[in-house]
Design an enzyme around this catalytic site. Structure first.
Site, PDB file in Angstrom:
ATOM      1  CB  THR A 148      -0.865  -0.010   1.277  1.00 40.40           C
ATOM      2  OG1 THR A 148      -1.760  -1.099   1.203  1.00 40.40           O
ATOM      3  CG2 THR A 148      -1.640   1.283   1.454  1.00 40.40           C
ATOM      4  NE  ARG A 208      -9.595  -6.229   2.680  1.00 40.49           N
ATOM      5  CZ  ARG A 208      -8.462  -5.529   2.730  1.00 40.49           C
ATOM      6  NH1 ARG A 208      -8.003  -4.923   1.663  1.00 40.49           N
ATOM      7  NH2 ARG A 208      -7.781  -5.441   3.851  1.00 40.49           N
ATOM      8  N   GLY A 250     -10.901  -2.447   2.524  1.00 47.83           N
ATOM      9  CA  GLY A 250     -10.019  -2.424   3.681  1.00 47.83           C
ATOM     10  C   GLY A 250      -9.972  -1.051   4.315  1.00 47.83           C
ATOM     11  CG  ASP A 251      -6.253   0.300   5.942  1.00 49.47           C
ATOM     12  OD1 ASP A 251      -6.074  -0.685   5.195  1.00 49.47           O
ATOM     13  OD2 ASP A 251      -5.410   1.200   6.072  1.00 49.47           O
ATOM     14  N   GLY A 275      -0.256  -1.758   6.197  1.00 56.34           N
ATOM     15  CA  GLY A 275      -0.209  -2.961   7.022  1.00 56.34           C
ATOM     16  C   GLY A 275      -1.453  -3.792   6.799  1.00 56.34           C
TER      17      GLY A 275
END
Lengths: 364, 364
Positions: B218, B246, B248-249, B270
């Site tokens: 990332t 999906r 993610g953050d 991460g």
């Protein structure tokens, strides 16, 4: 169910957007004090059990609730709180309770979640939902999901059956199929009221955000169970006439929900973009970590949102001991709390009605 | 560009997952001190300008960078930091700088964002990106977007051209078309390396999360411009072999990014689900609001993530005065910072190399 009289729903006397100072709408007033503000003194003149667990607090959205929906909104949140409380009293988990309560609110066409969701600009229904488990900090969410009756149940399955925290759009639909969740006809989610509001906001000079103040009925719940575990859930149809694919605060952890057994839980409602800009749920829990009560933290968070990004909304909050608050700086927020075998509920600032949960169970 | 010698990239001597204690990787060491740890003393033995603005710090992902990618990763982040810094030095905004830097990292096939993104379980590319403006707390994000070369630029358009903060999946694609963003062939985003890793993780006994430690690239950037405005941007291809849809953050404000002119900015990398569970970016800024330095707050946030949800990762952080930190508790994180006409960069814990930005400009 006890009728909420029209006189009891007189608007808050101060400016509509001023932060409410209704200190009764929290457990602070429930510990061995008489409830002085409700006009229904018959149900209030008695002492509350000192045991604060279990507890559940739900909301049916901040904004302005049309008069014709007021009674139905109060009835809806009260029934959802009662149903969640029955789960808790029967020894089920806080997660079971909040999902039960939010499922009922999704099924209720009065609220902007599940059946009754507002429509996108294209006239479709796209929904967001989230759950969070305060024990493990696990969470599950779906965003922009279509043709699902109960997005909150799908969000829980994301948490329990995948290694992810959020699935969106067609991916969420595929997961629902894999889980055996039936796909429903989109028309079954659309009410005449939501279609009417969609049409009203198609004109070029319409202001959907302003209009949303008439129906911001995002729903949510926070609960603490007998084991002290904390959970929260939030579900929404989003913003009136929103762009296709718009994701608001609800599917965003820390914004539309947060739960931590060590601190408490928050489920918010209001203008999603404002809630996101200040990560409202996590912010309120940070204030609680710094020693503020649920009520103080809620008020600080809402005041900050108004001051920093001119956002209005409301929240329901619990702490690990079972202290709770239902706070808002919008004109209204339908809310209900069940604790100590009583259901408390209200719609306008400063308003709280109380009744025995048994009475409610018998009448509903 | 200065070569990073193999000897300089010896693994951190402590346990791979221990929180790094490389106190040199922050501006604390840059204020009138000699850089003692770098083997490249020639470029380090001089005094740093005391003016800390403007500044930009970028990362290319936490995890384990294969040896064959190490030099390319260091070169990529250094070039991105330099390009962002040139924007800042020329008087452009922090937002311009972080979008410029992240665009370069998305275009670079070494990193897991844009071209070079990891593949979903279905073998497709779905990307998330976010930007945030610390002055207004405005933000824009896209999630699960396909066939876009530079999701970070689309995220910026969401912020600037809509009243929403996040658009997902097909809605984001429709918005891209409306904005005239060209749709690219999905194959142009896929590298042989990402397809090889996808195939490796299709077997039933594969562990994509574990495997991701081999390529968590990332990308992200934080910056403070000459006017003191702060911005951040993050972009990712997600998790290897993730489920379709999906999120993610990265697309989640407060998790994958946060910027506030009054406090600072964070871009993390991460395991996205762990970052989400603790809303890492907002958490670090809360620590800074409570008086911690960028470095202290970053370390506290990463330690909390490891302790509470067993998550590894890294962050780049700035504060309004231009103090910065690049911290990680994974084995490696490619990072670079440009400040005072110097570029600092590193890959392993405790590692920092420094060179003149002019030298870099001339050689690249």
């Amino acid at each position: 169910m006890m009728e909420v009289t029209e006189s009891a729903r007189a608007p808050h006397p101060g400016p509509a957007h001023r932060l409410t100072s209704n200190s009764d709408v929290s457990t602070t007033a429930l510990k061995g004090q008489r409830c002085a503000t409700s006009p229904h003194s018959g149900s209030c003149l008695r002492w509350i059990s000192m045991s604060l667990l279990p507890v559940i607090v739900v909301h049916g959205g901040a904004g302005y609730v049309p008069r014709k929906h007021a009674d139905l909104s109060c009835k809806g949140v009260s029934e959802a709180a009662r149903a969640g409380y029955v789960c808790l009293r029967d020894g089920l988990s806080a997660m079971d309770a909040v999902v039960k309560a939010v499922t009922l609110l999704e099924d209720n066409p009065v609220f902007n979640a599940g059946r009754g969701s507002v429509l996108t600009h294209k006239g479709t229904v796209e929904m967001d939902a989230i759950v969070m488990d305060g024990c493990t900090l696990s969470s599950g969410a779906v965003s922009a999901v279509k043709r699902i009756a109960n997005p909150v149940q799908l969000a829980r399955l994301v948490m329990e059956k995948t290694s992810h925290l959020c699935l969106t759009a067609e991916g969420a639909s595929q997961f629902a199929r894999d889980m055996g969740i039936p796909e429903v006809d989109e028309e079954s989610l659309i009410t005449d009221y939501s279609r009417m509001r969609w049409r009203q906001n198609l004109s070029p000079d319409a202001n959907p955000v302003e209009s949303q103040m008439g129906k911001m009925g995002t729903v949510g719940a926070v609960a603490v169970d007998l084991q002290g575990n904390i959970a929260c859930a939030t579900s929404t149809g989003g913003l009136i006439n929103q762009m296709e694919g718009r994701v608001g605060d609800t599917a965003c952890i820390g914004c539309g929900a947060y739960a931590d057994n060590k601190v408490g839980a928050v489920s918010p409602t209001g203008h999603g973009e404002a809630i996101m800009k200040i990560t409202l749920s996590r912010l309120i829990l940070f204030y609680m970590e710094q020693g503020k009560s649920a009520k103080e933290a809620a008020d600080l968070g809402l005041a900050y949102m108004l001051d920093r990004v001119q956002g209005l909304g409301g929240v329901v909050v619990v702490d690990p001991k079972g202290n709770w608050a239902a706070r808002f700086n919008s004109l209204q927020m339908a809310w209900a709390a069940a604790q100590g075998d009583e259901v408390h509920y209200g719609l306008y600032a400063g308003e709280r009605f109380t009744q025995d949960i048994q009475q409610d169970e018998a009448q509903s």
